[in-house]
Design a protein around this motif. Sequence first.
Motif, PDB file in Angstrom:
ATOM      1  N   ILE A  64      37.102  44.407  27.755  1.00  0.00           N
ATOM      2  CA  ILE A  64      37.250  45.225  28.968  1.00  0.00           C
ATOM      3  C   ILE A  64      36.693  44.453  30.152  1.00  0.00           C
ATOM      4  CG2 ILE A  64      36.509  47.358  30.124  1.00  0.00           C
ATOM      5  CD1 ILE A  64      38.349  48.063  27.878  1.00  0.00           C
ATOM      6  N   ASP A  65      37.454  44.399  31.222  1.00  0.00           N
ATOM      7  CA  ASP A  65      36.986  43.774  32.468  1.00  0.00           C
ATOM      8  C   ASP A  65      36.049  44.780  33.146  1.00  0.00           C
ATOM      9  OD1 ASP A  65      36.617  42.676  34.975  1.00  0.00           O
ATOM     10  OD2 ASP A  65      38.704  42.917  35.610  1.00  0.00           O
ATOM     11  N   ARG A  66      34.762  44.656  32.837  1.00  0.00           N
ATOM     12  CA  ARG A  66      33.805  45.653  33.325  1.00  0.00           C
ATOM     13  C   ARG A  66      33.726  45.737  34.859  1.00  0.00           C
ATOM     14  NH1 ARG A  66      29.688  47.445  29.590  1.00  0.00           N
ATOM     15  NH2 ARG A  66      28.109  47.142  31.200  1.00  0.00           N
ATOM     16  N   PRO A  67      33.647  44.603  35.570  1.00  0.00           N
ATOM     17  CA  PRO A  67      33.656  44.693  37.039  1.00  0.00           C
ATOM     18  C   PRO A  67      34.937  45.331  37.568  1.00  0.00           C
ATOM     19  CG  PRO A  67      32.889  42.531  36.344  1.00  0.00           C
ATOM     20  CD  PRO A  67      33.429  43.214  35.122  1.00  0.00           C
ATOM     21  N   GLY A  68      36.068  44.994  36.933  1.00  0.00           N
ATOM     22  CA  GLY A  68      37.348  45.573  37.348  1.00  0.00           C
ATOM     23  C   GLY A  68      37.387  47.071  37.113  1.00  0.00           C
TER      24      GLY A  68
END
Length: 201
Positions: A64-68
């Motif tokens: 998962i792209d956490r910042p995104g």
Amino acid sequence: MLAVGLTGGIGSGKSTVAAMLVARGAVLVDADQVAREVVAPGGSAYQPLVDRFGEGIVAGDGTIDRPGLAALTFPDPQALADLNAITHPAVGVEMLARRNAEAGTDHVVVFDIPLLQAGHRQVLSLGVVVVVDCPPELALRRLVDVRGMDEADARARMAAQVDRVSRLALADVVVPNEGDLQELDVAVGTLWEDLARRATA
């Protein structure tokens, strides 16, 4: 087994206290680490997040792209509520499982929970809540000078947290952290003696 809730505002030194307790024999359950695990591929919250927010939140390596995801959800109250509805129960279930795995031992199990609330005390059957505390201006100085954070960013993160008064209201034990590491280590040593005694009582 004694379940201990550990919390403190950003820059308070909570993580340092957690490390000092582990060095003395505590078992650590880090809520932030558990939160990362449940959203990892194969984690219980991974697929529900993809189903809700789409393949766009998946990075090239499958994680998962956490910042995104944060950029997508924080400006949108409904999206943020959906995110929390998926991740918070998953984190809670995993933390409870780790607590249950220690049942019957004489261990001191420290639950490091940045946003600890009264509900955590009931769900995790916390015997003691420890709050690491320092004046907000000192916490800000640590974030800027030691961690190299931008001051505006540091202030925004501090403002987003539980306020100091509410945090202290939950405390059974307050560990003040206004001095140097040596002073903190002495305070943690005293705390550990108390916790270890309670765990075996």
